[in-house]
Design a protein around this motif. Structure first.
Motif, PDB file in Angstrom:
ATOM      1  N   ASP A  87       0.842  -1.189   0.000  1.00 19.00           N
ATOM      2  CA  ASP A  87       0.000   0.000   0.000  1.00 19.00           C
ATOM      3  C   ASP A  87       0.884   1.248   0.000  1.00 19.00           C
ATOM      4  O   ASP A  87       2.005   1.205   0.503  1.00 19.00           O
ATOM      5  N   GLY A 140      -6.098   6.760   3.683  1.00 20.59           N
ATOM      6  CA  GLY A 140      -6.539   5.367   3.716  1.00 20.59           C
ATOM      7  C   GLY A 140      -5.699   4.486   2.794  1.00 20.59           C
ATOM      8  O   GLY A 140      -5.770   3.259   2.867  1.00 20.59           O
ATOM      9  N   TYR A 181      -6.233  -9.469   7.814  1.00 18.56           N
ATOM     10  CA  TYR A 181      -5.252  -8.635   7.123  1.00 18.56           C
ATOM     11  C   TYR A 181      -4.136  -8.333   8.095  1.00 18.56           C
ATOM     12  O   TYR A 181      -4.373  -7.702   9.130  1.00 18.56           O
ATOM     13  N   ASN A 190      -6.056  -6.054  10.590  1.00 17.97           N
ATOM     14  CA  ASN A 190      -7.366  -5.567  10.178  1.00 17.97           C
ATOM     15  C   ASN A 190      -8.272  -6.775  10.003  1.00 17.97           C
ATOM     16  O   ASN A 190      -7.803  -7.856   9.612  1.00 17.97           O
ATOM     17  N   ARG A 224     -10.685  -7.422   7.908  1.00 20.19           N
ATOM     18  CA  ARG A 224     -11.407  -7.279   6.622  1.00 20.19           C
ATOM     19  C   ARG A 224     -10.384  -7.151   5.524  1.00 20.19           C
ATOM     20  O   ARG A 224      -9.185  -7.065   5.791  1.00 20.19           O
ATOM     21  N   GLY A 283      -8.216  -5.225   2.739  1.00 18.58           N
ATOM     22  CA  GLY A 283      -7.661  -3.880   2.678  1.00 18.58           C
ATOM     23  C   GLY A 283      -8.331  -3.080   1.580  1.00 18.58           C
ATOM     24  O   GLY A 283      -8.859  -3.631   0.617  1.00 18.58           O
ATOM     25  N   ASP A 284      -8.286  -1.780   1.747  1.00 18.68           N
ATOM     26  CA  ASP A 284      -8.778  -0.869   0.726  1.00 18.68           C
ATOM     27  C   ASP A 284      -7.663   0.144   0.519  1.00 18.68           C
ATOM     28  O   ASP A 284      -7.460   0.971   1.396  1.00 18.68           O
ATOM     29  N   PRO A 285      -6.890   0.048  -0.514  1.00 21.25           N
ATOM     30  CA  PRO A 285      -7.115  -0.549  -1.829  1.00 21.25           C
ATOM     31  C   PRO A 285      -6.740  -2.017  -2.051  1.00 21.25           C
ATOM     32  O   PRO A 285      -7.030  -2.538  -3.133  1.00 21.25           O
ATOM     33  N   GLU A 286      -6.108  -2.707  -1.119  1.00 20.48           N
ATOM     34  CA  GLU A 286      -5.500  -4.001  -1.466  1.00 20.48           C
ATOM     35  C   GLU A 286      -6.505  -5.052  -1.964  1.00 20.48           C
ATOM     36  O   GLU A 286      -6.107  -5.993  -2.666  1.00 20.48           O
TER      37      GLU A 286
HETATM   38  N1  GLY Z   1      -4.956   0.085   3.122  1.00 24.25           N
HETATM   39  C1  GLY Z   1      -5.063   0.065   4.524  1.00 24.25           C
HETATM   40  C2  GLY Z   1      -6.302  -0.494   5.049  1.00 24.25           C
HETATM   41  O1  GLY Z   1      -7.101  -1.068   4.346  1.00 24.25           O
HETATM   42  O2  GLY Z   1      -6.533  -0.392   6.246  1.00 24.25           O
END
Ligand code: GLY
Length: 435
Positions: A215, A229, A275, A291, A293, A295-298
């Motif tokens: 990221d 984020g 995560y 995390n 859930r 990832g966002d963007p992953e």
């Molecule tokens: N890219 C970091 C997150 O999803 O928390």
């Protein structure tokens, strides 16, 4: 006649657009989210607007639609116990219970679990509720620290000496504020190195790895500016990262397996997506955070190359008989577009122009995020353009070509996934390890 499953997705960011796309391959998709994401709307059979944390309303929709399985995108509803409530009401749900999601929602819980079960990749930490004890511990410790609120902060609460904090004096001042505000604070040793993302599926026992990703959390090119984020991410065709030796990959996987095992022994079995945000440090990969859930963007790196059915994986997670997951051997580059001023003072209510046909002609994909049906920006990351190819260089070229067909009051990082930015990370690891 074969009955098509009805799957409910909660959430509407870029991560959820990627989840929606793969779920809709094998199921009828229903969505509850706080805004109408134009990419998800077109995949969904029905779409209700409600706060994702309004668990009773989500349950009402799930029951009304006769949902067979729910999939939770973001962390906030997990903290509210959405999985507990849906499952108690007969809706099998992919995601951890409130108690298991504490791996993300309570940072002290995560650190204590790692300590108690001697999980590799742990860091030195202390939890304080007393200001003077905290200050004298930091003085005695003498090395740079990280100050963390215990709960969810949307990525904004963690402050590191040498980055957001000048020195340990500023760390003490910030930690004091947190004790006064929250009653407690987590202080950790600072670990230097290079961060990476390791996401796995788990049914509470078995752990199935996804390709590694990296990221780019800083707002601007060259890894400077405020923490966001995540402005983009990349993954490689071999599912590893260029700066991670195989033995460190195995150690990080062992950390995630040991965590799932510890959660089972702890009486809070963990099911869903886990995560691990790791720091490849001098000696080993260390856990920065968990995390609960994708990832966002992953998510946008791994899901477009998922060959297996996410609906089937979800069913296996729910039933506790997870078998595996297959991914294409492709490299991916995700570049997020954000409104000008993001994350501190983003423009809102301004329209974006997106030429989807041209983006596709370049061979790239689009996932929408904080954008409404009229393509008006809502203040957070608005959309992502993704390049997928046999090599990272080609994936980056495709994403960069695609992103040129979006215009408006926006910015994005040009260096996500570029050869130069990755070379810098490889160099950092070599220098750190004296190679
Ligand atoms: N890219 C970091 C997150 O999803 O928390």
């Amino acid at each position: 006649m074969v009955n098509i499953m009805r799957v409910l997705l909660v959430g509407a960011g870029g991560r959820e657009n990627a989840i929606a796309e793969v779920l809709a391959r094998d199921a009828e998709l229903y969505v509850v989210a706080g805004h109408k994401n134009p990419g998800i709307v077109r995949l969904a059979k029905d779409y209700a607007l409600a706060k994702e944390t309004d668990v009773p309303r989500v349950l009402d929709f799930a029951l009304k639609w006769g949902i067979d399985m729910a999939f939770i995108g973001p962390e906030a509803p997990l903290e509210k116990g959405i999985v507990n409530v849906l499952e108690e009401n007969g809706v099998p749900t992919v995601g951890p219970t409130r108690e298991a999601a504490m791996l993300e929602t309570n940072k002290a819980f995560a650190r204590q679990l790692m300590e108690e079960h001697k999980i590799p990749g742990r860091k030195l930490f202390r939890v304080f509720d007393d200001v003077s004890e905290m200050k004298s511990w930091i003085d005695d410790f003498g090395r740079p620290v990280v100050v963390k609120p215990l709960g969810l902060t949307g990525g904004k609460g963690v402050k590191v000496v040498g980055y957001q904090l000048k020195d340990n004096e500023e760390a003490k001042t910030y930690a004091e504020e947190l004790i006064k505000r929250d009653g407690k604070v987590l202080i950790e040793e600072r670990t230097d190195g290079v961060e990476f993302t390791f996401q796995v599926f788990t049914d509470g026992k078995r752990v199935v790895p996804m390709p590694l990703a990296q990221d780019y959390p800083h707002a601007y090119d060259g890894d400077v500016g405020p923490i966001t984020g995540g402005m983009g991410s990349y993954s490689c065709e071999d599912h590893l990262l260029p700066f991670i030796p195989k033995e460190d990959y195995e150690k990080a996987l062992e950390t995630l397996k040991a965590t799932v095992e510890a959660m089972r022994k702890n009486g809070t079995p963990y099911k869903g997506i886990l995560y691990g945000q790791f720091m490849l440090a001098k000696d080993e990969p260390k856990i920065i955070e968990f995390n609960a859930r994708f990832g966002d963007p992953e998510a946008m790196n791994v899901l477009p190359i998922l060959k297996s059915s996410l609906v089937e994986i979800g069913e296996e997670i729910v039933d506790g008989n997870l078998k595996g997951a297959e991914f294409e051997r492709k490299a991916t580059v995700v570049k997020y577009i954000a409104p000008k001023g993001y994350p501190t003072n983003p423009v809102r209510g301004v329209k974006l122009h997106v030429d989807e046909a041209k983006i596709r002609e370049e061979g790239a994909k689009v996932y929408y995020a904080s954008l409404d049906e009229n393509f008006t920006m809502l203040g957070s990351r608005a959309l992502a353009v993704v390049g997928i190819a046999d090599s990272l260089e080609e994936a980056e070229r495709i994403a960069s070509a695609g992103i040129k067909h979006v215009s408006g009051e926006i910015f994005y990082r040009k260096d996500v996934g570029t050869r130069e930015s990755i070379a810098r990370r490889i160099e950092l690891v070599r220098a750190m390890r004296g190679e």
